[in-house]
Design a protein around this motif. Sequence first.
Motif, mmCIF file in Angstrom:
data_model
loop_
_atom_site.group_PDB
_atom_site.id
_atom_site.type_symbol
_atom_site.label_atom_id
_atom_site.label_comp_id
_atom_site.label_asym_id
_atom_site.label_seq_id
_atom_site.Cartn_x
_atom_site.Cartn_y
_atom_site.Cartn_z
ATOM 1 N N ARG A 44 0.849 -1.194 0.000
ATOM 2 C CA ARG A 44 0.000 0.000 0.000
ATOM 3 C C ARG A 44 0.883 1.242 0.000
ATOM 4 N N PRO A 45 0.664 2.153 -0.961
ATOM 5 C CA PRO A 45 1.458 3.382 -0.948
ATOM 6 C C PRO A 45 1.106 4.236 0.266
ATOM 7 N N SER A 46 2.108 4.869 0.850
ATOM 8 C CA SER A 46 1.857 5.707 2.014
ATOM 9 C C SER A 46 2.607 7.021 1.875
ATOM 10 N N GLY A 47 2.186 8.007 2.637
ATOM 11 C CA GLY A 47 2.857 9.308 2.632
ATOM 12 C C GLY A 47 2.554 10.158 1.412
ATOM 13 N N LEU A 48 1.493 9.842 0.670
ATOM 14 C CA LEU A 48 1.201 10.603 -0.545
ATOM 15 C C LEU A 48 0.392 11.862 -0.254
ATOM 16 N N ASP A 49 -0.450 11.854 0.777
ATOM 17 C CA ASP A 49 -1.266 13.002 1.163
ATOM 18 C C ASP A 49 -1.967 13.619 -0.041
ATOM 19 N N GLN A 50 -2.866 12.864 -0.660
ATOM 20 C CA GLN A 50 -3.556 13.288 -1.874
ATOM 21 C C GLN A 50 -4.861 14.020 -1.531
ATOM 22 N N HIS A 51 -4.709 15.251 -1.104
ATOM 23 C CA HIS A 51 -5.811 16.120 -0.714
ATOM 24 C C HIS A 51 -6.433 16.704 -1.982
ATOM 25 N N PHE A 52 -7.750 16.491 -2.182
ATOM 26 C CA PHE A 52 -8.356 16.977 -3.419
ATOM 27 C C PHE A 52 -9.508 17.961 -3.213
ATOM 28 N N ASN A 73 -5.788 5.266 -0.521
ATOM 29 C CA ASN A 73 -5.168 4.326 -1.442
ATOM 30 C C ASN A 73 -5.484 2.880 -1.084
ATOM 31 N N ALA A 74 -5.721 2.075 -2.102
ATOM 32 C CA ALA A 74 -5.997 0.648 -1.935
ATOM 33 C C ALA A 74 -4.688 -0.110 -1.729
ATOM 34 N N LEU A 94 25.090 -13.361 -5.636
ATOM 35 C CA LEU A 94 24.948 -12.319 -6.654
ATOM 36 C C LEU A 94 23.607 -12.569 -7.323
ATOM 37 N N GLN A 95 22.748 -11.548 -7.350
ATOM 38 C CA GLN A 95 21.409 -11.768 -7.892
ATOM 39 C C GLN A 95 20.919 -10.573 -8.682
ATOM 40 N N VAL A 96 20.030 -10.866 -9.619
ATOM 41 C CA VAL A 96 19.333 -9.857 -10.402
ATOM 42 C C VAL A 96 17.876 -9.923 -9.975
ATOM 43 N N SER A 97 17.260 -8.775 -9.722
ATOM 44 C CA SER A 97 15.859 -8.785 -9.316
ATOM 45 C C SER A 97 15.071 -7.711 -10.061
ATOM 46 N N TYR A 98 13.774 -7.978 -10.177
ATOM 47 C CA TYR A 98 12.833 -7.056 -10.813
ATOM 48 C C TYR A 98 11.635 -6.939 -9.886
ATOM 49 N N TRP A 99 11.193 -5.704 -9.616
ATOM 50 C CA TRP A 99 10.040 -5.452 -8.754
ATOM 51 C C TRP A 99 9.126 -4.477 -9.467
ATOM 52 N N THR A 100 7.821 -4.691 -9.350
ATOM 53 C CA THR A 100 6.855 -3.799 -9.995
ATOM 54 C C THR A 100 5.718 -3.452 -9.030
ATOM 55 N N PHE A 101 5.208 -2.237 -9.182
ATOM 56 C CA PHE A 101 4.093 -1.749 -8.378
ATOM 57 C C PHE A 101 3.216 -0.897 -9.275
ATOM 58 N N ASP A 102 1.913 -1.145 -9.265
ATOM 59 C CA ASP A 102 0.978 -0.395 -10.100
ATOM 60 C C ASP A 102 -0.317 -0.223 -9.314
ATOM 61 N N ASN A 103 -0.682 1.025 -9.014
ATOM 62 C CA ASN A 103 -1.845 1.292 -8.180
ATOM 63 C C ASN A 103 -2.628 2.476 -8.746
ATOM 64 N N ASP A 104 -3.893 2.265 -9.046
ATOM 65 C CA ASP A 104 -4.787 3.322 -9.527
ATOM 66 C C ASP A 104 -5.944 3.452 -8.548
ATOM 67 N N ASP A 105 -6.170 4.670 -8.057
ATOM 68 C CA ASP A 105 -7.261 4.927 -7.119
ATOM 69 C C ASP A 105 -8.045 6.151 -7.573
ATOM 70 N N SER A 106 -9.308 6.227 -7.149
ATOM 71 C CA SER A 106 -10.126 7.403 -7.448
ATOM 72 C C SER A 106 -11.130 7.606 -6.318
ATOM 73 N N ARG A 107 -11.622 8.837 -6.241
ATOM 74 C CA ARG A 107 -12.627 9.166 -5.233
ATOM 75 C C ARG A 107 -13.458 10.329 -5.741
ATOM 76 N N SER A 108 -14.712 10.322 -5.388
ATOM 77 C CA SER A 108 -15.637 11.401 -5.743
ATOM 78 C C SER A 108 -16.252 11.959 -4.473
ATOM 79 N N ALA A 109 -16.651 13.209 -4.520
ATOM 80 C CA ALA A 109 -17.322 13.839 -3.376
ATOM 81 C C ALA A 109 -18.294 14.887 -3.897
#
Length: 155
Positions: A44-52, A73-74, A94-109
Amino acid sequence: MTPVRLLACALLVVAGMFVPATPAAAFDPDYKGWFAALDLAATRPSGLDQHFANRISTPSANNTVVDRLVIDNATPTTWRADFGYGFGKGLGSLQVSYWTFDNDDSRSADANGGILYATLFGTATLGAISVPSADASSQVKARTYDLDSVRPLMY
């Protein structure tokens, strides 16, 4: 991810499945050889403070309530894949790594009997212009490719 990269990742995973190793070998501190790992997590993403928006309502003559509306955020599923070689007891890997994160959120008021002020850049309101409703959306995307040399400090 491009089709070529996706195919390369798929081939690495398939090749890793044919490397002779047992689950018990992975826990052996003196294991030497190739390894592959896949990690799934709820992130879960944190610290974004998405005030709209700000909603101002007056339930009584002496009481004004201001609600600060933010996107909640979900928690999507993310994954990481590792492929590498372990050098044995105390020598690390010795290692190679790949990490991915994809998060889309919305809100209405909407105003709900009060006054709704949409925010601009998260802090300032759009002057003295109130709006009947506000929609907000957020896209957080991240990808990392890492080459790691891991060696324990103590054994």
